[in-house]
Design a protein around this motif. Structure first.
Motif, PDB file in Angstrom:
ATOM      1  N   THR A  50       0.441  -1.005  -0.570  1.00 43.03           N
ATOM      2  CA  THR A  50      -0.023   0.260   0.296  1.00 43.03           C
ATOM      3  C   THR A  50       1.338   1.729  -0.154  1.00 43.03           C
ATOM      4  OG1 THR A  50      -2.297  -1.200   1.334  1.00 43.03           O
ATOM      5  CG2 THR A  50      -1.958   1.429   1.422  1.00 43.03           C
ATOM      6  N   ILE A  51       2.087   1.250   0.736  1.00 41.08           N
ATOM      7  CA  ILE A  51       2.908   2.529   1.063  1.00 41.08           C
ATOM      8  C   ILE A  51       3.301   2.411  -0.357  1.00 41.08           C
ATOM      9  CG2 ILE A  51       4.927   3.295   1.600  1.00 41.08           C
ATOM     10  CD1 ILE A  51       4.152   2.216   4.698  1.00 41.08           C
ATOM     11  N   ALA A  52       3.574   1.347  -1.239  1.00 43.11           N
ATOM     12  CA  ALA A  52       4.726   1.520  -2.417  1.00 43.11           C
ATOM     13  C   ALA A  52       3.487   2.225  -3.456  1.00 43.11           C
ATOM     14  CB  ALA A  52       4.857   0.112  -3.101  1.00 43.11           C
ATOM     15  N   ARG A  53       2.085   1.294  -3.467  1.00 37.56           N
ATOM     16  CA  ARG A  53       1.312   2.074  -3.972  1.00 37.56           C
ATOM     17  C   ARG A  53       1.374   3.639  -4.123  1.00 37.56           C
ATOM     18  NH1 ARG A  53      -0.858  -2.796  -3.462  1.00 37.56           N
ATOM     19  NH2 ARG A  53      -1.679  -2.022  -2.175  1.00 37.56           N
ATOM     20  N   MET A  54       1.104   3.898  -3.091  1.00 41.35           N
ATOM     21  CA  MET A  54       0.948   5.557  -2.612  1.00 41.35           C
ATOM     22  C   MET A  54       1.994   6.355  -3.289  1.00 41.35           C
ATOM     23  SD  MET A  54      -0.905   4.894   1.554  1.00 41.35           S
ATOM     24  CE  MET A  54       0.104   6.866   1.811  1.00 41.35           C
ATOM     25  N   THR A  55       2.823   5.581  -3.368  1.00 40.74           N
ATOM     26  CA  THR A  55       4.248   6.221  -3.848  1.00 40.74           C
ATOM     27  C   THR A  55       3.711   7.285  -5.459  1.00 40.74           C
ATOM     28  OG1 THR A  55       5.691   5.018  -5.408  1.00 40.74           O
ATOM     29  CG2 THR A  55       5.765   5.500  -2.783  1.00 40.74           C
ATOM     30  N   GLY A  56       2.778   6.557  -6.180  1.00 39.84           N
ATOM     31  CA  GLY A  56       2.566   7.212  -7.426  1.00 39.84           C
ATOM     32  C   GLY A  56       3.767   6.060  -8.210  1.00 39.84           C
ATOM     33  N   ASN A  57       4.412   5.401  -8.180  1.00 40.63           N
ATOM     34  CA  ASN A  57       6.166   5.305  -8.968  1.00 40.63           C
ATOM     35  C   ASN A  57       5.492   3.644  -9.723  1.00 40.63           C
ATOM     36  OD1 ASN A  57       8.415   4.710  -9.106  1.00 40.63           O
ATOM     37  ND2 ASN A  57       9.441   6.436  -8.892  1.00 40.63           N
ATOM     38  N   ALA A  58       5.550   3.779 -10.473  1.00 42.04           N
ATOM     39  CA  ALA A  58       6.012   1.734 -10.730  1.00 42.04           C
ATOM     40  C   ALA A  58       6.348   1.274 -10.382  1.00 42.04           C
ATOM     41  CB  ALA A  58       5.267   2.055 -12.014  1.00 42.04           C
ATOM     42  N   VAL A  59       8.030   1.552 -10.517  1.00 43.78           N
ATOM     43  CA  VAL A  59       9.335   1.780 -10.166  1.00 43.78           C
ATOM     44  C   VAL A  59       9.284   0.532  -8.716  1.00 43.78           C
ATOM     45  CG1 VAL A  59      11.586   1.684 -10.931  1.00 43.78           C
ATOM     46  CG2 VAL A  59      10.208   2.475 -12.697  1.00 43.78           C
ATOM     47  N   ILE A  60       8.963   2.136  -7.736  1.00 43.82           N
ATOM     48  CA  ILE A  60       9.088   1.728  -6.288  1.00 43.82           C
ATOM     49  C   ILE A  60       8.051   0.478  -6.251  1.00 43.82           C
ATOM     50  CG2 ILE A  60       8.654   2.068  -4.609  1.00 43.82           C
ATOM     51  CD1 ILE A  60       8.996   5.034  -4.728  1.00 43.82           C
ATOM     52  N   VAL A  61       6.903  -0.124  -6.666  1.00 46.06           N
ATOM     53  CA  VAL A  61       5.684  -0.693  -6.778  1.00 46.06           C
ATOM     54  C   VAL A  61       6.543  -2.220  -7.322  1.00 46.06           C
ATOM     55  CG1 VAL A  61       3.179  -1.671  -7.022  1.00 46.06           C
ATOM     56  CG2 VAL A  61       3.968   0.506  -6.344  1.00 46.06           C
ATOM     57  N   SER A  62       7.190  -2.046  -8.228  1.00 46.77           N
ATOM     58  CA  SER A  62       7.150  -3.062  -8.893  1.00 46.77           C
ATOM     59  C   SER A  62       8.642  -3.729  -7.924  1.00 46.77           C
ATOM     60  CB  SER A  62       7.992  -3.001 -10.240  1.00 46.77           C
ATOM     61  OG  SER A  62       9.080  -4.043 -10.771  1.00 46.77           O
ATOM     62  N   MET A  63       9.461  -2.869  -6.817  1.00 52.85           N
ATOM     63  CA  MET A  63      10.695  -3.277  -6.340  1.00 52.85           C
ATOM     64  C   MET A  63      10.608  -4.145  -5.324  1.00 52.85           C
ATOM     65  SD  MET A  63      13.528   0.000  -7.302  1.00 52.85           S
ATOM     66  CE  MET A  63      15.170  -0.915  -6.562  1.00 52.85           C
ATOM     67  N   VAL A  64       9.482  -3.502  -4.668  1.00 57.58           N
ATOM     68  CA  VAL A  64       8.599  -3.926  -3.162  1.00 57.58           C
ATOM     69  C   VAL A  64       7.746  -4.981  -3.492  1.00 57.58           C
ATOM     70  CG1 VAL A  64       7.276  -3.247  -1.535  1.00 57.58           C
ATOM     71  CG2 VAL A  64       8.278  -1.527  -2.149  1.00 57.58           C
ATOM     72  N   GLU A  65       7.546  -4.965  -4.487  1.00 58.18           N
ATOM     73  CA  GLU A  65       6.872  -6.623  -5.254  1.00 58.18           C
ATOM     74  C   GLU A  65       8.418  -7.467  -5.316  1.00 58.18           C
ATOM     75  OE1 GLU A  65       4.868  -5.727  -8.770  1.00 58.18           O
ATOM     76  OE2 GLU A  65       2.574  -5.324  -7.639  1.00 58.18           O
ATOM     77  N   ALA A  66       8.975  -7.508  -6.130  1.00 58.02           N
ATOM     78  CA  ALA A  66      10.373  -8.172  -6.030  1.00 58.02           C
ATOM     79  C   ALA A  66      11.021  -8.617  -4.833  1.00 58.02           C
ATOM     80  CB  ALA A  66      10.682  -7.513  -6.974  1.00 58.02           C
ATOM     81  N   LEU A  67      11.090  -7.616  -3.574  1.00 61.64           N
ATOM     82  CA  LEU A  67      11.319  -7.772  -2.230  1.00 61.64           C
ATOM     83  C   LEU A  67      10.624  -8.998  -2.190  1.00 61.64           C
ATOM     84  CD1 LEU A  67      13.068  -3.819  -1.962  1.00 61.64           C
ATOM     85  CD2 LEU A  67      14.051  -6.531  -1.805  1.00 61.64           C
ATOM     86  N   TRP A  68       9.772  -9.711  -2.472  1.00 63.54           N
ATOM     87  CA  TRP A  68       8.844  -9.627  -1.634  1.00 63.54           C
ATOM     88  C   TRP A  68       8.453 -10.728  -1.709  1.00 63.54           C
ATOM     89  CZ3 TRP A  68       6.451  -9.780   2.880  1.00 63.54           C
ATOM     90  CH2 TRP A  68       5.824  -8.392   3.758  1.00 63.54           C
ATOM     91  N   GLN A  69       8.925 -11.013  -3.253  1.00 62.40           N
ATOM     92  CA  GLN A  69       8.573 -12.610  -3.721  1.00 62.40           C
ATOM     93  C   GLN A  69      10.476 -13.396  -3.766  1.00 62.40           C
ATOM     94  OE1 GLN A  69       8.100 -11.433  -8.288  1.00 62.40           O
ATOM     95  NE2 GLN A  69       6.406 -11.413  -7.972  1.00 62.40           N
ATOM     96  N   GLN A  70      11.361 -12.594  -3.493  1.00 62.46           N
ATOM     97  CA  GLN A  70      12.934 -12.927  -2.893  1.00 62.46           C
ATOM     98  C   GLN A  70      12.471 -13.426  -1.845  1.00 62.46           C
ATOM     99  OE1 GLN A  70      14.948 -10.083  -3.792  1.00 62.46           O
ATOM    100  NE2 GLN A  70      16.007 -10.167  -5.539  1.00 62.46           N
ATOM    101  N   ARG A  71      11.651 -12.937  -0.862  1.00 64.80           N
ATOM    102  CA  ARG A  71      11.655 -13.379   0.272  1.00 64.80           C
ATOM    103  C   ARG A  71      10.326 -14.295   0.689  1.00 64.80           C
ATOM    104  NH1 ARG A  71       8.212 -10.834   5.580  1.00 64.80           N
ATOM    105  NH2 ARG A  71       6.706 -12.205   5.665  1.00 64.80           N
ATOM    106  N   ASP A  72       9.509 -14.643  -0.112  1.00 69.11           N
ATOM    107  CA  ASP A  72       9.018 -16.247   0.271  1.00 69.11           C
ATOM    108  C   ASP A  72       9.482 -17.174  -0.925  1.00 69.11           C
ATOM    109  OD1 ASP A  72       6.747 -14.146   0.679  1.00 69.11           O
ATOM    110  OD2 ASP A  72       5.637 -14.243  -1.145  1.00 69.11           O
ATOM    111  N   GLN A  73      10.273 -16.716  -1.980  1.00 70.96           N
ATOM    112  CA  GLN A  73      10.860 -18.198  -2.202  1.00 70.96           C
ATOM    113  C   GLN A  73      12.893 -18.555  -1.280  1.00 70.96           C
ATOM    114  OE1 GLN A  73      11.694 -16.565  -6.240  1.00 70.96           O
ATOM    115  NE2 GLN A  73       9.320 -16.836  -6.549  1.00 70.96           N
TER     116      GLN A  73
END
Length: 91
Positions: A50-73
């Motif tokens: 939610t915080i990432a989406r609040m930035t309005g910056n697709a790159v930040i959203v993508s990076m935060v998603e990637a960090l969560w995926q790395q953590r999950d794996q």
């Protein structure tokens, strides 16, 4: 740290009342998950996304998603969460 602190600063500058409500819901979900000792912290993920989406910056959203995926794996995170869950269930 660099990504999340930058995202939080930018999100704070752009936050709307709806964003604040969404963050409050995420916090409520995290509290409920803590109370029932859930292994998968969906509230925590929702909060950070939610915080990432609040930035309005697709790159930040993508990076935060990637960090969560790395953590999950990550086997290390899985073992750590399994250990924490077992320790809390035994209490």
């Amino acid at each position: 740290m660099a990504i999340e602190s930058s995202a939080a600063g930018l999100a704070a500058e752009r936050a709307t009342k709806a964003d604040e409500i969404a963050l409050e819901e995420c916090i409520k979900q995290m509290e409920e998950e803590t109370d029932v000792l859930l292994l998968h912290e969906q509230g925590d993920r929702n909060f950070h996304m939610t915080i990432a989406r609040m930035t309005g910056n697709a790159v930040i959203v993508s990076m935060v998603e990637a960090l969560w995926q790395q953590r999950d794996q990550s086997p290390m995170w899985r073992r750590l969460h399994d250990h924490i869950y077992r320790c809390n269930v035994v209490r």
